[in-house]
Scaffold this active site. Structure first.
Site, PDB file in Angstrom:
ATOM      1  CG  ASP A 183     -12.964 -21.214 -41.224  1.00  0.00           C
ATOM      2  OD1 ASP A 183     -13.685 -20.681 -42.072  1.00  0.00           O
ATOM      3  OD2 ASP A 183     -11.860 -20.767 -40.870  1.00  0.00           O
ATOM      4  CB  SER A 230      -7.545 -21.533 -47.054  1.00  0.00           C
ATOM      5  OG  SER A 230      -6.535 -21.858 -46.130  1.00  0.00           O
ATOM      6  CG  ASN A 285      -8.808 -15.725 -51.033  1.00  0.00           C
ATOM      7  OD1 ASN A 285      -8.407 -16.695 -51.675  1.00  0.00           O
ATOM      8  ND2 ASN A 285      -8.193 -15.265 -49.960  1.00  0.00           N
ATOM      9  CG  HIS A 323      -6.740 -19.935 -41.504  1.00  0.00           C
ATOM     10  ND1 HIS A 323      -6.869 -18.854 -40.669  1.00  0.00           N
ATOM     11  CD2 HIS A 323      -6.196 -19.467 -42.649  1.00  0.00           C
ATOM     12  CE1 HIS A 323      -6.442 -17.765 -41.293  1.00  0.00           C
ATOM     13  NE2 HIS A 323      -6.028 -18.109 -42.499  1.00  0.00           N
ATOM     14  CG  HIS A 382     -11.214 -20.229 -48.576  1.00  0.00           C
ATOM     15  ND1 HIS A 382     -10.638 -19.285 -49.409  1.00  0.00           N
ATOM     16  CD2 HIS A 382     -10.556 -20.144 -47.404  1.00  0.00           C
ATOM     17  CE1 HIS A 382      -9.658 -18.684 -48.769  1.00  0.00           C
ATOM     18  NE2 HIS A 382      -9.585 -19.183 -47.543  1.00  0.00           N
ATOM     19  CD  GLU A 392      -9.118 -24.177 -43.238  1.00  0.00           C
ATOM     20  OE1 GLU A 392      -9.209 -23.985 -44.462  1.00  0.00           O
ATOM     21  OE2 GLU A 392      -8.070 -23.996 -42.605  1.00  0.00           O
ATOM     22  CE  LYS A 430     -10.899 -16.018 -46.389  1.00  0.00           C
ATOM     23  NZ  LYS A 430      -9.723 -15.167 -46.522  1.00  0.00           N
TER      24      LYS A 430
HETATM   25  C1  LIG Z   1      -9.998 -20.989 -43.480  1.00  0.00           C
HETATM   26  C2  LIG Z   1      -9.848 -19.537 -43.166  1.00  0.00           C
HETATM   27  N1  LIG Z   1     -10.400 -19.062 -42.047  1.00  0.00           N
HETATM   28  C3  LIG Z   1     -10.286 -17.764 -41.715  1.00  0.00           C
HETATM   29  C4  LIG Z   1      -9.582 -16.891 -42.499  1.00  0.00           C
HETATM   30  C5  LIG Z   1      -9.433 -15.481 -42.078  1.00  0.00           C
HETATM   31  O1  LIG Z   1     -10.419 -14.709 -42.687  1.00  0.00           O
HETATM   32  P1  LIG Z   1     -10.218 -13.147 -42.837  1.00  0.00           P
HETATM   33  O2  LIG Z   1      -9.398 -12.941 -44.072  1.00  0.00           O
HETATM   34  O3  LIG Z   1     -11.612 -12.631 -42.953  1.00  0.00           O
HETATM   35  O4  LIG Z   1      -9.526 -12.675 -41.611  1.00  0.00           O
HETATM   36  C6  LIG Z   1      -9.019 -17.331 -43.694  1.00  0.00           C
HETATM   37  C7  LIG Z   1      -8.342 -16.394 -44.602  1.00  0.00           C
HETATM   38  O5  LIG Z   1      -7.200 -16.228 -44.678  1.00  0.00           O
HETATM   39  C8  LIG Z   1      -9.125 -18.693 -44.016  1.00  0.00           C
HETATM   40  O6  LIG Z   1      -8.542 -19.172 -45.112  1.00  0.00           O
END
Ligand SMILES: Cc1ncc(COP(=O)(O)O)c(C=O)c1O
Length: 357
Positions: free
Chosen positions: A175, A150, A27, A104, A178, A146, A207
């Protein structure tokens, strides 16, 4: 474990990653993760509510809030902790959470922890969201999505979701893990691209910004509430100042220099075009390029065959994605040259030919 293995769902530890491998599964969209950083203390030594508050935290929060045009922002140790702590602090028993079916795990877990009523709606469906919000309720309503999914590389109609939330008095939680740094005007994400402001905006530094940690941005009362009530923030050592410092360095490069963003989007276009020329149908848009295979065992076999030829890709299986939709999630970064992309396509072509031979 035996059950997982027979289903093709067992994860085992891989060999440590070789930095020079031809990888299409990170990422690190802007290629910032390998930059060496020093110059900040290792640890915060306590929760920020106790004695862990550091100038590195405050500087990064101010920069992020200024960049996104929000009142304030709050750092968390990871995106997982940000979503878990934020959703569970905001939604209360008696509230309604409307959650996209492909959200997620961290949003799902935060929703469950809140003990609010959860209604899962079909992926990218503002009409279903509106229908869920029309049902009579006594508490508040929270819509979780999101901006750039992701595992699917696709995006909801954010302006429509904002309108639905406004019409039904719901708060919109987006969120942008990405998207930030990569998509939208100046990499400001897809809410900015849609011209809307969510009530709660979540981003990570792990990321595109190439470090680790995460933030929530929004109005002052939101951030003060999280400071008081987000348990993954309150009851946890403040994010390492060194990590915050590295995140700020990555953030400054990503936001001040558009060349990396242009490079990753160019690589994404080239790779997507090449995959289609191979007869594949990658989903979504941008640097997350999912190729759905379906069966987990077949997906693992493909990933292994690609790896044996020098192309690192990750098989994505349930529970990360729904049953029957195992996939190779191919990602490109700003560090991929045209030559890298073409090599990856050559390796893919070879493996596909072997499969059909
Ligand atoms: C949409 C989404 N939110 C949150 C996260 C979690 O982020 P982090 O890797 O900083 O814990 C991810 C990553 O896996 C993600 O894809």
């Amino acid at each position: 474990l035996t059950h997982l293995a027979t289903q093709g769902l067992l994860r085992t530890r891989p060999a440590p990653f070789a930095p020079d491998a031809l990888s299409f599964c990170s990422n690190d969209y802007l290629g910032l993760a390998s930059l060496p950083i020093d110059g900040a203390p290792a640890g915060a030594a306590a929760s920020r509510l106790v004695s862990g508050e550091r100038v590195e935290h405050v500087d990064l929060e101010r920069d992020v809030a200024d960049w996104l045009g929000t009142d304030d922002a709050l750092l968390f140790t990871s995106g997982y902790a940000a979503n878990l702590g934020t959703v569970s602090a905001l939604a209360q028993p008696g509230d309604l959470i409307v959650s996209d079916a492909l959200n997620h795990a961290s949003l799902i877990d935060g929703a469950r922890l809140s003990r609010a009523q959860i209604q899962v709606v079909p992926h990218l469906d503002p009409d279903a969201t509106a229908a869920a919000l029309r049902a009579p309720r006594t508490g508040r309503a929270w819509v979780l999505t999101e901006s750039y999914f992701s595992m699917d590389g696709d995006s909801p109609p954010l302006a429509a979701l904002r309108a639905v939330c406004d019409e039904h008095g719901a708060a919109l939680v987006v969120d942008e893990a990405h998207a930030l740094g990569v998509l939208g005007p100046y990499g400001k994400g897809l809410c900015a691209a849609a011209g809307i402001k969510p009530d709660v905006l979540v981003g990570t530094f792990g990321k595109a910004f190439g470090a680790g940690g995460a933030f929530v941005a929004g109005c002052r009362p939101l951030i003060l509430w999280l400071w008081n009530r987000a348990r993954s923030f309150v009851f946890s050592t403040g994010i390492s100042p060194a990590v915050a410092h590295a995140a700020r360095a990555g953030f400054h490069i990503a936001t001040q220099d558009s060349s990396r963003r242009e490079a990753v989007l160019r690589a994404a276009d080239r790779f997507r075009t090449g995959l289609k020329a191979l007869g594949l149908e990658p989903l979504g848009h941008g640097p997350i390029i999912p190729w759905v295979i379906g069966d987990p065992q077949r997906t693992v076999a493909l990933a292994t065959a690609l790896r044996d030829r020098g192309l690192h890709v990750q098989p994505i299986r349930p529970p990360t994605v729904p049953a029957g939709s195992s996939r190779l999630r191919l990602t490109v970064t700003a560090r991929h040259t045209d030559h890298d992309v073409d090599r990856a396509l050559d390796i893919l072509r070879g493996v596909l030919q072997d499969l059909h031979a």
